[in-house]
Design a protein around this motif. Structure first.
Motif, PDB file in Angstrom:
ATOM      1  N   ALA A  73     -19.876 -18.453  42.502  1.00  0.00           N
ATOM      2  CA  ALA A  73     -19.731 -16.992  42.588  1.00  0.00           C
ATOM      3  C   ALA A  73     -19.553 -16.556  44.036  1.00  0.00           C
ATOM      4  CB  ALA A  73     -20.939 -16.310  41.961  1.00  0.00           C
ATOM      5  N   ARG A  74     -20.331 -17.156  44.927  1.00  0.00           N
ATOM      6  CA  ARG A  74     -20.213 -16.810  46.351  1.00  0.00           C
ATOM      7  C   ARG A  74     -18.856 -17.213  46.915  1.00  0.00           C
ATOM      8  NH1 ARG A  74     -26.297 -18.539  48.539  1.00  0.00           N
ATOM      9  NH2 ARG A  74     -27.311 -16.548  48.019  1.00  0.00           N
ATOM     10  N   ALA A  75     -18.288 -18.318  46.430  1.00  0.00           N
ATOM     11  CA  ALA A  75     -16.969 -18.738  46.912  1.00  0.00           C
ATOM     12  C   ALA A  75     -15.916 -17.700  46.563  1.00  0.00           C
ATOM     13  CB  ALA A  75     -16.611 -20.100  46.319  1.00  0.00           C
ATOM     14  N   VAL A  76     -15.948 -17.196  45.342  1.00  0.00           N
ATOM     15  CA  VAL A  76     -14.967 -16.182  44.937  1.00  0.00           C
ATOM     16  C   VAL A  76     -15.239 -14.866  45.653  1.00  0.00           C
ATOM     17  CG1 VAL A  76     -13.963 -14.955  42.981  1.00  0.00           C
ATOM     18  CG2 VAL A  76     -14.684 -17.329  42.714  1.00  0.00           C
ATOM     19  N   GLU A  77     -16.512 -14.527  45.839  1.00  0.00           N
ATOM     20  CA  GLU A  77     -16.851 -13.308  46.594  1.00  0.00           C
ATOM     21  C   GLU A  77     -16.372 -13.411  48.035  1.00  0.00           C
ATOM     22  OE1 GLU A  77     -20.810 -12.278  43.880  1.00  0.00           O
ATOM     23  OE2 GLU A  77     -21.026 -13.262  45.834  1.00  0.00           O
ATOM     24  N   ASN A  78     -16.464 -14.611  48.622  1.00  0.00           N
ATOM     25  CA  ASN A  78     -15.937 -14.822  49.969  1.00  0.00           C
ATOM     26  C   ASN A  78     -14.426 -14.681  49.992  1.00  0.00           C
ATOM     27  OD1 ASN A  78     -14.974 -17.414  51.972  1.00  0.00           O
ATOM     28  ND2 ASN A  78     -16.304 -15.877  52.866  1.00  0.00           N
ATOM     29  N   LEU A  79     -13.778 -15.222  48.972  1.00  0.00           N
ATOM     30  CA  LEU A  79     -12.322 -15.115  48.855  1.00  0.00           C
ATOM     31  C   LEU A  79     -11.893 -13.660  48.719  1.00  0.00           C
ATOM     32  CD1 LEU A  79      -9.472 -16.370  48.320  1.00  0.00           C
ATOM     33  CD2 LEU A  79     -10.173 -16.614  45.931  1.00  0.00           C
ATOM     34  N   HIS A 447      -3.601 -12.336  46.788  1.00  0.00           N
ATOM     35  CA  HIS A 447      -2.567 -13.158  46.161  1.00  0.00           C
ATOM     36  C   HIS A 447      -2.773 -14.635  46.501  1.00  0.00           C
ATOM     37  CE1 HIS A 447       1.114 -13.559  43.959  1.00  0.00           C
ATOM     38  NE2 HIS A 447       1.734 -14.182  44.953  1.00  0.00           N
ATOM     39  N   SER A 448      -3.222 -14.915  47.713  1.00  0.00           N
ATOM     40  CA  SER A 448      -3.484 -16.277  48.162  1.00  0.00           C
ATOM     41  C   SER A 448      -4.664 -16.247  49.128  1.00  0.00           C
ATOM     42  CB  SER A 448      -2.265 -16.896  48.856  1.00  0.00           C
ATOM     43  OG  SER A 448      -1.151 -16.985  47.988  1.00  0.00           O
ATOM     44  N   GLY A 449      -5.300 -17.369  49.280  1.00  0.00           N
ATOM     45  CA  GLY A 449      -6.421 -17.443  50.225  1.00  0.00           C
ATOM     46  C   GLY A 449      -7.401 -18.529  49.835  1.00  0.00           C
ATOM     47  N   GLU A 450      -8.450 -18.634  50.630  1.00  0.00           N
ATOM     48  CA  GLU A 450      -9.478 -19.646  50.391  1.00  0.00           C
ATOM     49  C   GLU A 450     -10.856 -19.015  50.566  1.00  0.00           C
ATOM     50  OE1 GLU A 450      -9.040 -23.779  51.875  1.00  0.00           O
ATOM     51  OE2 GLU A 450     -10.913 -23.399  52.967  1.00  0.00           O
ATOM     52  N   GLY A 451     -11.763 -19.377  49.699  1.00  0.00           N
ATOM     53  CA  GLY A 451     -13.138 -18.889  49.796  1.00  0.00           C
ATOM     54  C   GLY A 451     -14.118 -20.035  49.735  1.00  0.00           C
ATOM     55  N   VAL A 452     -15.201 -19.931  50.498  1.00  0.00           N
ATOM     56  CA  VAL A 452     -16.243 -20.949  50.525  1.00  0.00           C
ATOM     57  C   VAL A 452     -17.570 -20.292  50.173  1.00  0.00           C
ATOM     58  CG1 VAL A 452     -17.495 -22.621  51.945  1.00  0.00           C
ATOM     59  CG2 VAL A 452     -15.027 -22.315  52.256  1.00  0.00           C
ATOM     60  N   GLU A 469      -3.273 -19.875  45.484  1.00  0.00           N
ATOM     61  CA  GLU A 469      -1.889 -19.752  45.953  1.00  0.00           C
ATOM     62  C   GLU A 469      -1.074 -19.035  44.887  1.00  0.00           C
ATOM     63  OE1 GLU A 469      -0.154 -23.440  47.084  1.00  0.00           O
ATOM     64  OE2 GLU A 469      -1.527 -23.782  48.779  1.00  0.00           O
ATOM     65  N   ASN A 470      -0.438 -17.948  45.302  1.00  0.00           N
ATOM     66  CA  ASN A 470       0.431 -17.191  44.398  1.00  0.00           C
ATOM     67  C   ASN A 470      -0.289 -16.804  43.106  1.00  0.00           C
ATOM     68  OD1 ASN A 470       2.664 -17.408  46.193  1.00  0.00           O
ATOM     69  ND2 ASN A 470       3.042 -19.488  45.413  1.00  0.00           N
TER      70      ASN A 470
END
Length: 547
Positions: A73-79, A447-452, A469-470
């Motif tokens: 959950a925190r990874a997506v919240e970071n993203l 649209h794109s990115g990275e979360g940790v 991605e996309n």
């Protein structure tokens, strides 16, 4: 002429850790830690090679489901760059803290207790002398005196005569690695039933708040679930949770922590065994905007003193296939030659352990790491608790870097978290008393990115990483505490924390390597564990199931 039969193969039907050790002169001369496990979220979700993208996930197939739910959950919240509301932060802290308390009680009283104390020796104790010992050991001796009644002794005797006899290694009551008299052993063993009762209270507290279940309602992206079966924040639920938590905190303060201090005092002569040297904590139990987390993040390298540097995810590197020397490579890939059993995994989706390093260091993760980082950063609540316990045990802060220190760190962390949890409930009462507080922050994905997502679970530092991605997830992986602790040595020859900790460990009996079991269990392996001992002194190889 009879041809000697090869030992049967060792079948691994699940994630399995394999620790090989060579014994010489009665001590561990060298160790190799390896194994196979699932560590690919795509595999857990059933993603295909034809391009089917995995979904967001919060429930991998392992025993740390809650921790994975929080980190994912925190990874997506970071993203998505989401900050959760204050009410959600407090409820998450409570859900996570109650689980952590239960984990530490389980590990001490019901998983690793026989590494330090023996039920068979406990049954040779004098109940009257044990009661007197309790008066000196426990701040509230009245809590423990009933345990020394004939009823308690009968219960422990029945346990020893049943299946518990093998579980608690009753037949090895005179093993030379055990310290302390029978009364010390009885005192702590007599609290194991009460610890089960406290675990039940902690589970009931989480149930009252409705923070349990496969949906993980406290760990929804953006905060808490707003569904009808989401967390219950009513006054009745909060009051019930507070009553159960107070009882649990009293046991942790007056029984669990004194028991751990007692064991640490008995084994303080072993404070030079089990050193790993470097420690990593991502930190957790965040505070509000102006406060500090209960457990701060950081990295401590004791060769540079008891000070902490900031922990940064971008300093993590993972070697997938280190270039070992041939002799090491054979052991890390469990190739032992003719006449030796083969290790067979029943699932082709399992992969060999990778080798995580932080800025080139092999860092330990877990309760000891969190306590040392908190101590080094000067957290008043944690530091005062640690100083008091260390004085009672006759240990220094540096001597916590040991097998006995890992055991004590669990109780120290439990005491700190139990006290903080009562404060989180008070803050939640004050927040909700002022009107209905938001529990969910609206969010949308880029649209794109990275979360940790970083989290601290019972076993240590956990990270989830999601890459988009996309508009599609192209990668979702995670790095678990056990890989930090049980990984092989890296290509440059740096041993893992467990490999370093086992160095020069004395072993009195290779058929029952209590000293090695004690060290392995202190790192809390998250799955089945096999120990393979090459005893050069006896000219034999012994295989022991550690978990």
């Amino acid at each position: 002429m009879t041809t000697p039969q090869r030992p049967p193969d060792i079948i691994c039907a699940e994630n399995t850790f394999v620790i090989s050790a060579r014994l010489a002169g009665g001590r561990v001369a060298k160790t190799w830690s390896t194994g196979k496990m699932v560590h690919n979220m795509d595999f857990l979700l059933g993603a295909t090679t034809e391009g089917e993208a995995p979904r967001f996930a919060k429930r991998p197939a392992c025993i740390c489901n809650d921790g994975h739910a929080l980190a994912a959950a925190r990874a997506v919240e970071n993203l998505a760059d989401v900050q959760i509301p204050e009410a959600a932060r407090l409820v998450r802290n409570l859900a996570q803290g109650l689980q952590l308390l239960s984990d530490h009680l389980t590990h001490f009283y019901h998983f690793s207790l026989s590494d330090w104390l023996n039920l068979g020796r406990a049954l040779r104790a004098d109940a009257g002398k044990t009661a007197k010992l309790a008066e000196c050991s426990c701040p509230r001796p009245d809590q423990g005196r009933a345990a020394f009644s004939s009823e308690a002794l009968q219960r422990l005797t029945a346990l020893a005569q049943g299946e518990g006899g093998a579980f608690f290694a009753v037949e090895h009551w005179d093993h030379p690695a055990y310290a302390g008299g029978p009364e010390h052993h009885l005192l702590v063993f007599s609290h194991s039933q009460a610890a089960l009762d406290i675990r039940a209270k902690l589970a009931e507290a989480r149930k009252l708040l409705r923070c349990t279940g496969p949906g993980h309602p406290a760990y929804q992206i953006g905060g808490l679930s707003k569904a009808a079966d989401g967390p219950d924040l009513s006054p009745e639920a909060r009051n019930g949770c507070a009553a159960l938590l107070r009882q649990s905190a009293e046991f942790i303060r007056n029984v669990f922590l004194p028991d751990a201090v007692l064991v640490a005092r008995l084994y303080r002569h072993e404070a030079d065994l089990g050193r790993s040297g470097a420690f990593l904590s991502w930190g957790d139990f965040p505070a509000g905007e102006r406060g500090e987390a209960l457990l701060p993040g950081g990295v401590v390298a004791l060769d540079q003193g008891l000070s902490a540097q900031a922990a940064q995810w971008n300093q993590v590197r993972v070697e997938q296939e280190p270039a070992w020397a041939d002799a090491d490579a054979s052991r890390y890939r469990l190739r032992f030659g003719s006449g030796e059993p083969e290790y067979r995994w029943t699932n082709d989706g399992f992969h060999w352990f990778a080798v995580p390093r932080y800025a080139g260091r092999a860092c330990e993760a877990g309760p000891l790491s969190r306590m040392l980082v908190a101590y080094a950063k000067g957290g008043r609540a944690v530091r005062d608790e640690m100083d008091r316990a260390l004085r009672q045990a006759g240990l220094s802060p540096q001597s916590l870097d040991s097998t006995v220190g890992r055991m004590l760190a669990r109780a120290l962390e439990a005491a700190s978290v139990a006290k903080a949890a009562l404060g989180w409930l008070d803050s939640l009462d004050a927040l909700l008393g002022g009107g209905k507080a938001p529990v969910q922050t609206p969010w949308s994905l880029p649209h794109s990115g990275e979360g940790v997502g970083l989290a601290e679970i019972g076993r240590g530092a956990l990270a989830h990483r999601v890459r988009l991605e996309n508009g599609r997830i192209v990668e979702h992986d995670y790095l678990i505490p056990s890989l930090w602790n049980f990984s092989p040595r890296s290509a440059d020859g740096t041993p893992s924390p467990l490999e370093r900790a086992l160095a020069a460990t004395p072993v009195a009996d290779s058929a029952h390597p209590l000293e090695i079991l004690r060290a392995v269990h202190a790192f809390d392996p998250c799955n089945a564990c096999v120990i393979r001992l090459e005893d050069d002194d006896a000219g034999k190889t012994v295989t022991v199931r550690a978990k």
